[in-house]
Design a protein around this motif. Structure first.
Motif, short mmCIF file in Angstrom:
data_model
loop_
_atom_site.label_atom_id
_atom_site.label_comp_id
_atom_site.label_asym_id
_atom_site.label_seq_id
_atom_site.Cartn_x
_atom_site.Cartn_y
_atom_site.Cartn_z
N TYR A 180 0.82 -1.21 0.00
CA TYR A 180 0.00 0.00 0.00
C TYR A 180 0.86 1.26 0.00
O TYR A 180 0.33 2.37 -0.09
N GLU A 184 -8.12 2.86 1.46
CA GLU A 184 -8.00 2.08 2.69
C GLU A 184 -7.66 2.99 3.86
O GLU A 184 -7.03 4.05 3.69
N VAL A 244 -5.44 3.56 7.04
CA VAL A 244 -4.15 3.13 7.59
C VAL A 244 -4.23 3.19 9.11
O VAL A 244 -4.41 4.26 9.69
N LEU A 290 -3.25 -1.93 7.63
CA LEU A 290 -4.54 -1.44 7.14
C LEU A 290 -5.67 -2.11 7.90
O LEU A 290 -5.58 -3.28 8.29
#
Length: 211
Positions: free
Chosen positions: A85, A117, A119, A192
């Motif tokens: 990511y 997403e 974090v 995540l």
């Protein structure tokens, strides 16, 4: 004459109390797990099969431990490590001098989450170099944490959000000019959030009965 010093009672903020409580709980779990593991090694002795069996049972018990935790605490653990990511994160860093003392500086970070997403954990390693690529200062920074509280607990980094944060001040050597220094940033960990958990089969059965 005897001097009496007043007793000062320091009240901790609400979030600090929560952090201390959760930290104490996690430390207790780690210590208990360590004691069990050491005891298992002592009992297993040279029996390798028993040792691996103990380790396997310990790993299998982790989901049950997470289910037994309070919902708010269990949700903090509902995440995964996702190094890939990193390409959704735009991280910029520059040096900033102290307004009070010119020989002090700190690294200021600007982080943008360009993905979809959330974090829950983002740790950075910042290294300040001079013109000869010599390390002047290095530090670890918590850019995102599972929940927000005082001091280093910045909270999760939401999708499509932008965050600015500053590192701790460092004293600059007189032979170094601030313009000759630069900061290199390394991402050391990314986690995540997995999203809301799906209800278990037992929960669905109980909900159907109530309906």
């Amino acid at each position: 004459m005897n001097e009496y010093r007043p007793v000062v009672y320091k009240k901790f903020p609400f979030f600090s109390t929560i952090v201390l409580g959760i930290s104490a709980f996690l430390i207790t779990c780690v210590v208990s797990g360590t004691v069990l593991l050491v005891y298992g090694i002592h009992v297993a002795s040279d029996k390798t099969e028993d040792l691996f069996s103990l380790a396997e049972k310990t790993v299998q018990a982790l989901p049950d431990l997470q289910k037994a935790l309070p919902p708010a605490v269990a949700d903090l653990l509902n995440d995964r490590r996702e190094p890939s990511y990193a390409h959704f994160l735009d991280i910029q860093a520059h040096l900033e001098a102290s307004s009070g003392r010119e020989d002090n500086f700190r690294t200021v970070f600007e982080i943008e989450n360009k993905g979809e997403e959330m974090v829950t954990l983002l740790t950075l390693r910042a290294t300040v170099l001079n013109a000869r690529n010599q390390i002047v200062y290095e530090s670890n920074v918590w850019a995102a944490t599972p929940f927000a509280a005082d001091h280093e607990w910045k909270g999760p980094l939401m999708p499509r959000s932008h965050r600015r944060l500053a590192g701790s001040f460092c004293q600059r050597h007189s032979s170094f000019d601030l313009q000759d220094l630069r900061t290199e940033v390394e991402i050391t960990d990314i986690r995540l959030w997995n999203g809301p958990k799906k209800p278990s089969a037992e929960t669905e059965v109980l909900t159907a009965k109530v309906m």
